[in-house]
Design a protein around this motif. Sequence first.
Motif, PDB file in Angstrom:
ATOM      1  N   LEU A 230     -32.022  40.251  30.967  1.00 48.49           N
ATOM      2  CA  LEU A 230     -32.803  40.320  29.725  1.00 48.49           C
ATOM      3  C   LEU A 230     -33.583  39.035  29.462  1.00 48.49           C
ATOM      4  CD1 LEU A 230     -30.234  41.990  27.262  1.00 48.49           C
ATOM      5  CD2 LEU A 230     -32.329  43.022  28.173  1.00 48.49           C
ATOM      6  N   GLY A 231     -33.014  37.890  29.850  1.00 43.66           N
ATOM      7  CA  GLY A 231     -33.627  36.606  29.537  1.00 43.66           C
ATOM      8  C   GLY A 231     -34.848  36.290  30.395  1.00 43.66           C
ATOM      9  N   LYS A 232     -35.843  35.640  29.772  1.00 43.12           N
ATOM     10  CA  LYS A 232     -37.050  35.258  30.515  1.00 43.12           C
ATOM     11  C   LYS A 232     -36.822  33.985  31.325  1.00 43.12           C
ATOM     12  CE  LYS A 232     -40.346  37.328  27.304  1.00 43.12           C
ATOM     13  NZ  LYS A 232     -41.497  37.101  26.404  1.00 43.12           N
ATOM     14  N   ASN A 233     -35.833  33.195  30.910  1.00 42.23           N
ATOM     15  CA  ASN A 233     -35.493  31.979  31.645  1.00 42.23           C
ATOM     16  C   ASN A 233     -33.984  31.758  31.516  1.00 42.23           C
ATOM     17  OD1 ASN A 233     -35.014  30.544  29.105  1.00 42.23           O
ATOM     18  ND2 ASN A 233     -37.237  30.592  28.902  1.00 42.23           N
ATOM     19  N   GLN A 234     -33.477  30.702  32.161  1.00 43.80           N
ATOM     20  CA  GLN A 234     -32.031  30.501  32.214  1.00 43.80           C
ATOM     21  C   GLN A 234     -31.453  30.134  30.844  1.00 43.80           C
ATOM     22  OE1 GLN A 234     -30.411  28.540  35.760  1.00 43.80           O
ATOM     23  NE2 GLN A 234     -32.486  28.321  36.521  1.00 43.80           N
ATOM     24  N   VAL A 235     -32.221  29.441  30.022  1.00 46.89           N
ATOM     25  CA  VAL A 235     -31.730  29.078  28.692  1.00 46.89           C
ATOM     26  C   VAL A 235     -31.537  30.335  27.841  1.00 46.89           C
ATOM     27  CG1 VAL A 235     -32.248  27.828  26.568  1.00 46.89           C
ATOM     28  CG2 VAL A 235     -32.809  26.813  28.786  1.00 46.89           C
ATOM     29  N   MET A 236     -32.566  31.214  27.869  1.00 43.78           N
ATOM     30  CA  MET A 236     -32.452  32.466  27.119  1.00 43.78           C
ATOM     31  C   MET A 236     -31.316  33.320  27.668  1.00 43.78           C
ATOM     32  SD  MET A 236     -34.494  32.554  24.635  1.00 43.78           S
ATOM     33  CE  MET A 236     -34.239  34.285  24.256  1.00 43.78           C
ATOM     34  N   ALA A 237     -31.150  33.292  28.982  1.00 45.22           N
ATOM     35  CA  ALA A 237     -30.092  34.100  29.609  1.00 45.22           C
ATOM     36  C   ALA A 237     -28.712  33.664  29.136  1.00 45.22           C
ATOM     37  CB  ALA A 237     -30.196  33.983  31.130  1.00 45.22           C
ATOM     38  N   VAL A 238     -28.474  32.352  29.095  1.00 44.52           N
ATOM     39  CA  VAL A 238     -27.152  31.880  28.691  1.00 44.52           C
ATOM     40  C   VAL A 238     -26.913  32.117  27.209  1.00 44.52           C
ATOM     41  CG1 VAL A 238     -27.728  29.479  28.100  1.00 44.52           C
ATOM     42  CG2 VAL A 238     -25.514  30.001  29.096  1.00 44.52           C
ATOM     43  N   ILE A 239     -27.976  32.061  26.384  1.00 43.83           N
ATOM     44  CA  ILE A 239     -27.821  32.348  24.950  1.00 43.83           C
ATOM     45  C   ILE A 239     -27.464  33.820  24.735  1.00 43.83           C
ATOM     46  CG2 ILE A 239     -29.059  32.506  22.753  1.00 43.83           C
ATOM     47  CD1 ILE A 239     -30.655  30.029  23.590  1.00 43.83           C
ATOM     48  N   ILE A 240     -28.211  34.704  25.402  1.00 41.53           N
ATOM     49  CA  ILE A 240     -27.951  36.145  25.259  1.00 41.53           C
ATOM     50  C   ILE A 240     -26.545  36.488  25.753  1.00 41.53           C
ATOM     51  CG2 ILE A 240     -28.636  38.438  26.065  1.00 41.53           C
ATOM     52  CD1 ILE A 240     -31.524  37.357  26.248  1.00 41.53           C
ATOM     53  N   SER A 241     -26.175  35.940  26.899  1.00 37.50           N
ATOM     54  CA  SER A 241     -24.854  36.237  27.468  1.00 37.50           C
ATOM     55  C   SER A 241     -23.742  35.735  26.555  1.00 37.50           C
ATOM     56  CB  SER A 241     -24.732  35.575  28.847  1.00 37.50           C
ATOM     57  OG  SER A 241     -25.736  36.029  29.714  1.00 37.50           O
ATOM     58  N   THR A 242     -23.916  34.528  26.011  1.00 41.18           N
ATOM     59  CA  THR A 242     -22.898  33.962  25.113  1.00 41.18           C
ATOM     60  C   THR A 242     -22.730  34.810  23.870  1.00 41.18           C
ATOM     61  OG1 THR A 242     -23.408  31.733  25.909  1.00 41.18           O
ATOM     62  CG2 THR A 242     -22.227  31.902  23.833  1.00 41.18           C
ATOM     63  N   VAL A 243     -23.850  35.278  23.310  1.00 46.20           N
ATOM     64  CA  VAL A 243     -23.789  36.126  22.111  1.00 46.20           C
ATOM     65  C   VAL A 243     -23.060  37.438  22.416  1.00 46.20           C
ATOM     66  CG1 VAL A 243     -25.176  37.480  20.499  1.00 46.20           C
ATOM     67  CG2 VAL A 243     -25.830  35.134  21.036  1.00 46.20           C
ATOM     68  N   LEU A 244     -23.391  38.055  23.564  1.00 41.41           N
ATOM     69  CA  LEU A 244     -22.755  39.327  23.931  1.00 41.41           C
ATOM     70  C   LEU A 244     -21.255  39.163  24.116  1.00 41.41           C
ATOM     71  CD1 LEU A 244     -25.395  40.729  26.470  1.00 41.41           C
ATOM     72  CD2 LEU A 244     -24.941  41.535  24.154  1.00 41.41           C
ATOM     73  N   VAL A 245     -20.860  38.092  24.817  1.00 37.56           N
ATOM     74  CA  VAL A 245     -19.428  37.846  25.051  1.00 37.56           C
ATOM     75  C   VAL A 245     -18.730  37.537  23.726  1.00 37.56           C
ATOM     76  CG1 VAL A 245     -17.760  36.300  26.152  1.00 37.56           C
ATOM     77  CG2 VAL A 245     -19.752  37.092  27.430  1.00 37.56           C
ATOM     78  N   ALA A 246     -19.395  36.751  22.871  1.00 40.13           N
ATOM     79  CA  ALA A 246     -18.805  36.399  21.574  1.00 40.13           C
ATOM     80  C   ALA A 246     -18.585  37.634  20.716  1.00 40.13           C
ATOM     81  CB  ALA A 246     -19.708  35.394  20.854  1.00 40.13           C
ATOM     82  N   ILE A 247     -19.526  38.570  20.750  1.00 40.09           N
ATOM     83  CA  ILE A 247     -19.373  39.809  19.974  1.00 40.09           C
ATOM     84  C   ILE A 247     -18.137  40.580  20.441  1.00 40.09           C
ATOM     85  CG2 ILE A 247     -20.382  42.098  19.598  1.00 40.09           C
ATOM     86  CD1 ILE A 247     -23.144  40.748  19.602  1.00 40.09           C
ATOM     87  N   MET A 248     -17.926  40.631  21.763  1.00 39.88           N
ATOM     88  CA  MET A 248     -16.766  41.372  22.279  1.00 39.88           C
ATOM     89  C   MET A 248     -15.465  40.627  22.019  1.00 39.88           C
ATOM     90  SD  MET A 248     -18.242  43.128  25.737  1.00 39.88           S
ATOM     91  CE  MET A 248     -16.879  44.291  25.782  1.00 39.88           C
ATOM     92  N   LEU A 249     -15.533  39.322  21.815  1.00 38.15           N
ATOM     93  CA  LEU A 249     -14.334  38.561  21.455  1.00 38.15           C
ATOM     94  C   LEU A 249     -14.039  38.704  19.958  1.00 38.15           C
ATOM     95  CD1 LEU A 249     -14.878  35.285  23.522  1.00 38.15           C
ATOM     96  CD2 LEU A 249     -13.215  37.090  23.973  1.00 38.15           C
ATOM     97  N   VAL A 250     -15.094  38.672  19.139  1.00 41.07           N
ATOM     98  CA  VAL A 250     -14.939  38.775  17.688  1.00 41.07           C
ATOM     99  C   VAL A 250     -14.470  40.168  17.277  1.00 41.07           C
ATOM    100  CG1 VAL A 250     -16.220  38.687  15.503  1.00 41.07           C
ATOM    101  CG2 VAL A 250     -16.588  36.944  17.228  1.00 41.07           C
ATOM    102  N   ALA A 251     -14.663  41.146  18.147  1.00 45.65           N
ATOM    103  CA  ALA A 251     -14.235  42.513  17.835  1.00 45.65           C
ATOM    104  C   ALA A 251     -12.758  42.559  17.465  1.00 45.65           C
ATOM    105  CB  ALA A 251     -14.512  43.430  19.033  1.00 45.65           C
ATOM    106  N   TRP A 252     -11.944  41.665  18.063  1.00 42.97           N
ATOM    107  CA  TRP A 252     -10.521  41.623  17.752  1.00 42.97           C
ATOM    108  C   TRP A 252     -10.298  41.212  16.288  1.00 42.97           C
ATOM    109  CZ3 TRP A 252      -5.985  43.264  19.172  1.00 42.97           C
ATOM    110  CH2 TRP A 252      -4.850  42.641  18.700  1.00 42.97           C
ATOM    111  N   ILE A 253     -11.090  40.268  15.814  1.00 47.30           N
ATOM    112  CA  ILE A 253     -10.964  39.827  14.423  1.00 47.30           C
ATOM    113  C   ILE A 253     -11.411  40.939  13.468  1.00 47.30           C
ATOM    114  CG2 ILE A 253     -11.749  38.107  12.742  1.00 47.30           C
ATOM    115  CD1 ILE A 253     -12.149  36.180  15.053  1.00 47.30           C
ATOM    116  N   LEU A 254     -12.503  41.630  13.832  1.00 43.66           N
ATOM    117  CA  LEU A 254     -12.996  42.734  13.008  1.00 43.66           C
ATOM    118  C   LEU A 254     -11.952  43.842  12.895  1.00 43.66           C
ATOM    119  CD1 LEU A 254     -16.691  42.954  14.298  1.00 43.66           C
ATOM    120  CD2 LEU A 254     -15.866  41.963  12.153  1.00 43.66           C
ATOM    121  N   ALA A 255     -11.188  44.040  13.971  1.00 44.35           N
ATOM    122  CA  ALA A 255     -10.145  45.075  13.952  1.00 44.35           C
ATOM    123  C   ALA A 255      -9.065  44.759  12.931  1.00 44.35           C
ATOM    124  CB  ALA A 255      -9.529  45.203  15.346  1.00 44.35           C
ATOM    125  N   ARG A 256      -8.860  43.494  12.650  1.00 51.01           N
ATOM    126  CA  ARG A 256      -7.793  43.091  11.732  1.00 51.01           C
ATOM    127  C   ARG A 256      -8.211  43.164  10.273  1.00 51.01           C
ATOM    128  NH1 ARG A 256      -4.801  37.851  14.136  1.00 51.01           N
ATOM    129  NH2 ARG A 256      -3.323  38.553  12.548  1.00 51.01           N
TER     130      ARG A 256
END
Length: 241
Positions: free
Chosen positions: A158-184
Motif C-alpha cells: 500500500l505504501g508509496k515509499n518505505q516510510v509510508m509502508a512502516v507507518i501503515i504496517s504499524t497502524v494495522l498491527v496496532a489495531i489487531m493488538l488493541v482489539a484485545w483491549i476493546l474486547a474487555r
Amino acid sequence: MNNVKLVALRELGAYFRAMSGYVIAGVYLLSVGILFHAFAMGDGERRSAEVLYGFFFYSSGASMICSVALSMRLVAEEKQTGTIVLLASSPVRDRDIILGKYLGALAFLWLLILGTLYLPLMILVNGKISFGHLVAGYLGLMLLSGTTLAIGTFGSALGKNQVMAVIISTVLVAIMLVAWILARVTERPFNEFFVSIALFHKHFTPFAKGVIHLRDVVYYFAVIYFALFAATRVLEARRWR
C-alpha cells in the motif's frame, strides 16, 4: 513455484548483501538478549517454566517489531526505486512476486529467531526445561512473526515509499493488538469478535505457556493468507492505473 523460489532467493540474498539486514539482525538479537536478562530472568528465584514463559513473552514484542522493519522494503522499495516497473513487465505473476518476497523475508526472520535459541538453553545451567514447552514457544514465535510479516507485506504494497509502508504496517498491527483491549470494554457479541481477531493475547499466550491449540495455528495461517491475498490484489490493481 520456480518463480516463487527465484524471487524468494533474491529477496533472502538482499538481506545478506545490504547493511540494513545486518543492522536489523544486530538490533533484534541484542534486544532479545537484554529483555531476557533484564525481565525474563528477573532478580529473584523463579521456576524454569516461568523464565521460559517470560522469554517468549518479551521475545514476541521484539519479533513483531523486527517483522515490520523487514517488511517495509519488500514492495515499497521497488516502488521507491522504480524497479517495480521491471517486475510488473516481467513474466512473473503478481502473486509469485508477493509470495516469493514474503518467503524470502520469512526465511531471514526465522533464522534470526532461531539465533536466540541459546538464551532459553541457558536455563539448563541452573534448572531444567520441557522440550515440548520449548518447541511450542518457538512455533508460536514463528507464527506470530510470520503473521506480522504478512501484515507488513500488505502495508508495504500500500505504501508509496518505505516510510509510508512502516507507518501503515504499524497502524494495522496496532489495531489487531488493541482489539484485545476493546474486547474487555465492550459487550457481546462485539467482545467475542474483538477477542477472535486479537493478534496476541488469546492466540499467542498458549504457545508461550507450552500449549499448542489447532485453533491458534489456523488463526495465524488464515491472517497470513488474507494479508498476502490483499497485497497481491493491491499489486494487481497497479497494472490498471
